[in-house]
Design a protein around this motif. Structure first.
Motif, PDB file in Angstrom:
ATOM      1  N   THR A 108       0.787  -1.232   0.000  1.00 37.74           N
ATOM      2  CA  THR A 108       0.000   0.000   0.000  1.00 37.74           C
ATOM      3  C   THR A 108       0.821   1.285   0.000  1.00 37.74           C
ATOM      4  N   GLN A 109       2.101   1.220   0.426  1.00 35.82           N
ATOM      5  CA  GLN A 109       2.902   2.446   0.562  1.00 35.82           C
ATOM      6  C   GLN A 109       2.080   3.511   1.309  1.00 35.82           C
ATOM      7  N   LYS A 110       1.427   3.083   2.380  1.00 41.21           N
ATOM      8  CA  LYS A 110       0.422   3.926   3.037  1.00 41.21           C
ATOM      9  C   LYS A 110       0.978   5.257   3.546  1.00 41.21           C
ATOM     10  N   ARG A 111       2.252   5.300   3.887  1.00 43.99           N
ATOM     11  CA  ARG A 111       2.816   6.535   4.441  1.00 43.99           C
ATOM     12  C   ARG A 111       2.818   7.667   3.415  1.00 43.99           C
ATOM     13  N   ALA A 112       2.821   7.315   2.123  1.00 45.79           N
ATOM     14  CA  ALA A 112       2.803   8.338   1.082  1.00 45.79           C
ATOM     15  C   ALA A 112       1.529   9.172   1.142  1.00 45.79           C
ATOM     16  N   LYS A 113       0.456   8.611   1.706  1.00 52.79           N
ATOM     17  CA  LYS A 113      -0.809   9.344   1.817  1.00 52.79           C
ATOM     18  C   LYS A 113      -0.687  10.526   2.771  1.00 52.79           C
ATOM     19  N   GLU A 114       0.293  10.477   3.665  1.00 60.22           N
ATOM     20  CA  GLU A 114       0.470  11.558   4.627  1.00 60.22           C
ATOM     21  C   GLU A 114       1.080  12.796   3.993  1.00 60.22           C
ATOM     22  N   CYS A 115       1.647  12.650   2.781  1.00 59.43           N
ATOM     23  CA  CYS A 115       2.190  13.806   2.076  1.00 59.43           C
ATOM     24  C   CYS A 115       1.035  14.685   1.598  1.00 59.43           C
ATOM     25  N   ASP A 116       1.168  15.985   1.758  1.00 60.97           N
ATOM     26  CA  ASP A 116       0.120  16.904   1.320  1.00 60.97           C
ATOM     27  C   ASP A 116      -0.074  16.820  -0.189  1.00 60.97           C
ATOM     28  N   ASP A 117      -1.320  16.875  -0.628  1.00 59.65           N
ATOM     29  CA  ASP A 117      -1.669  16.897  -2.058  1.00 59.65           C
ATOM     30  C   ASP A 117      -1.066  15.717  -2.822  1.00 59.65           C
ATOM     31  N   ASN A 118      -0.984  14.553  -2.148  1.00 59.66           N
ATOM     32  CA  ASN A 118      -0.353  13.392  -2.772  1.00 59.66           C
ATOM     33  C   ASN A 118      -1.314  12.225  -2.925  1.00 59.66           C
ATOM     34  N   HIS A 119      -2.585  12.428  -2.649  1.00 62.40           N
ATOM     35  CA  HIS A 119      -3.523  11.311  -2.598  1.00 62.40           C
ATOM     36  C   HIS A 119      -3.733  10.666  -3.968  1.00 62.40           C
ATOM     37  N   PHE A 120      -3.834  11.478  -5.017  1.00 61.64           N
ATOM     38  CA  PHE A 120      -4.053  10.894  -6.339  1.00 61.64           C
ATOM     39  C   PHE A 120      -2.834  10.092  -6.789  1.00 61.64           C
ATOM     40  N   ARG A 121      -1.645  10.635  -6.569  1.00 60.54           N
ATOM     41  CA  ARG A 121      -0.419   9.914  -6.929  1.00 60.54           C
ATOM     42  C   ARG A 121      -0.317   8.614  -6.141  1.00 60.54           C
ATOM     43  N   TRP A 122      -0.688   8.673  -4.839  1.00 54.63           N
ATOM     44  CA  TRP A 122      -0.667   7.461  -4.023  1.00 54.63           C
ATOM     45  C   TRP A 122      -1.631   6.423  -4.589  1.00 54.63           C
ATOM     46  N   LEU A 123      -2.828   6.864  -4.991  1.00 50.42           N
ATOM     47  CA  LEU A 123      -3.817   5.940  -5.540  1.00 50.42           C
ATOM     48  C   LEU A 123      -3.306   5.310  -6.835  1.00 50.42           C
ATOM     49  N   GLU A 124      -2.667   6.105  -7.693  1.00 48.11           N
ATOM     50  CA  GLU A 124      -2.088   5.566  -8.927  1.00 48.11           C
ATOM     51  C   GLU A 124      -1.050   4.495  -8.610  1.00 48.11           C
ATOM     52  N   HIS A 125      -0.201   4.789  -7.648  1.00 49.53           N
ATOM     53  CA  HIS A 125       0.828   3.813  -7.269  1.00 49.53           C
ATOM     54  C   HIS A 125       0.204   2.543  -6.701  1.00 49.53           C
ATOM     55  N   LEU A 126      -0.835   2.697  -5.898  1.00 47.33           N
ATOM     56  CA  LEU A 126      -1.508   1.541  -5.310  1.00 47.33           C
ATOM     57  C   LEU A 126      -2.071   0.640  -6.404  1.00 47.33           C
ATOM     58  N   ILE A 127      -2.789   1.241  -7.360  1.00 49.38           N
ATOM     59  CA  ILE A 127      -3.364   0.454  -8.462  1.00 49.38           C
ATOM     60  C   ILE A 127      -2.258  -0.179  -9.293  1.00 49.38           C
TER      61      ILE A 127
END
Length: 353
Positions: A197-216
């Protein structure tokens, strides 16, 4: 024991892509704006100072470069344009080279001609293989499938296990960590959560879409690997497996097209200083998804026999990916970051004495 200073370390880091980090005057802005920085994890400022001082051993023992997800805020707000985010990326490349017992990661990161030569040798090997079976499609498909299994097992046993042991020694054992065996098992959940999940990346501001792309992308990539290697996607007649493979390869292609677009447009801080390893990673991942999709489509349309070049192109991309980019390129960051978070968890319970 006194720390050893390498006065040439700045020049060494330039070969790994660092940009102007010596311009830093230690104002602390990068740490202040970083949403992941805490009183215990003051980065990237600490890594900038260690790099400027040439304290290689301290950097090698640190896990902090892997705790950074390069949202780009530190670089955007740096008053000296010292590019601290790019320094953290360069340190991850440098650490990858330190962990790698073969020395090839460092060679490929620093010398593009060496990497291109290796890519050309893999291409030559694929062409020799095709010639040895007289271009018979059935044999190419059979041996191509065997190659996938063999390559995965070999890279894991010969490259990744020794390199992960070296990483563990540098970051946990050498600093003085005495961790009970039980802790390694109780902390395993941290490894798998971050790996998938690389879940810690979600804690970065304005990074949610990039995190979701990486998750998928991670799930699509791992599932496609499972589908092709263990479910033999190119030979199966199971409709569910066939459709699953199409979806996985399509997701990989679509997401990596977006990554390539970002690197071309250079609108995001992350994409402004892309190195060769970054380009090869996203382009070859894109080609993996696209060629896998087209090969299976050609099989279903019964036209692959007349388009053997397509399968040869796919197997070349696959071989270069499996033998060079996965063990010695940016793909390793995915593995080392996951283990870094695992080691951070362990060290938080049993810090170095």
């Amino acid at each position: 024991m006194a720390s050893r200073i390498n006065p040439k370390f700045s020049e060494e880091l330039k070969k790994y892509g660092s940009v102007n980090f010596n311009a830093c005057y230690n104002c602390g802005t990068c740490t202040a704006v970083c949403s992941l920085s805490t009183t215990d994890d003051s980065f990237p400022r600490e890594m900038v100072r260690l790099s400027a001082l040439g304290l290689e051993n301290e950097i090698k023992e640190s896990l902090k470069p892997w705790e950074c997800y390069y949202c780009g805020e530190c670089t955007t707000h740096c008053p000296q344009t010292a590019n601290p985010g790019e320094l953290m990326m360069s340190l991850r490349r440098w650490l990858t080279a330190q962990y790698d017992w073969t020395g090839l990661s460092g060679l490929f990161y620093k010398y593009l001609p060496a990497f291109l030569t290796a890519m050309a040798l893999v291409l030559a090997g694929v062409l020799l293989f095709a010639n040895s079976v007289n271009g018979e499609l059935e044999k190419m498909l059979h041996f191509g499938h065997l190659f996938e299994r063999t390559a995965i097992a070999t890279v894991f046993v010969v490259i990744f296990i020794p390199n992960l042991l070296r990483m563990w020694y540098f970051t946990v054992v050498k600093p003085g960590g005495k961790v009970p065996l039980k802790t390694y098992f109780t902390a395993l959940g941290e490894l798998f959560v971050h790996m998938f999940t690389q879940k810690r990346a979600k804690e970065c501001d304005d990074n949610h879409f990039r995190w979701l792309e990486h998750l998928i992308l991670v799930f699509a990539y791992l599932l496609l690997l499972f589908t092709t290697v263990f479910l033999n996607w190119f030979s199966t007649g199971n409709l569910f497996v066939i459709i699953l493979g199409y979806l996985e390869s399509a997701f990989i292609f679509i997401i990596t097209v977006d990554f390539v677009k970002d690197r071309i447009q250079k609108k995001k801080t992350l994409s402004k200083n892309s190195g060769p390893s970054d380009w090869f990673f996203v382009i070859w991942l894109l080609l993996m998804g696209l060629t896998a999709f087209l090969v299976r489509l050609s099989i279903d349309l019964n036209i692959l026999e007349g388009n053997k070049w397509l399968y040869l192109f796919h197997i070349t991309v696959l071989a270069q990916w499996a033998l060079l980019i996965v063990p010695f390129g940016k793909w390793t960051h995915f593995l080392y970051r996951s283990f870094a978070m695992y080691f951070v968890k362990i060290k938080s319970v049993y810090p170095a004495q």
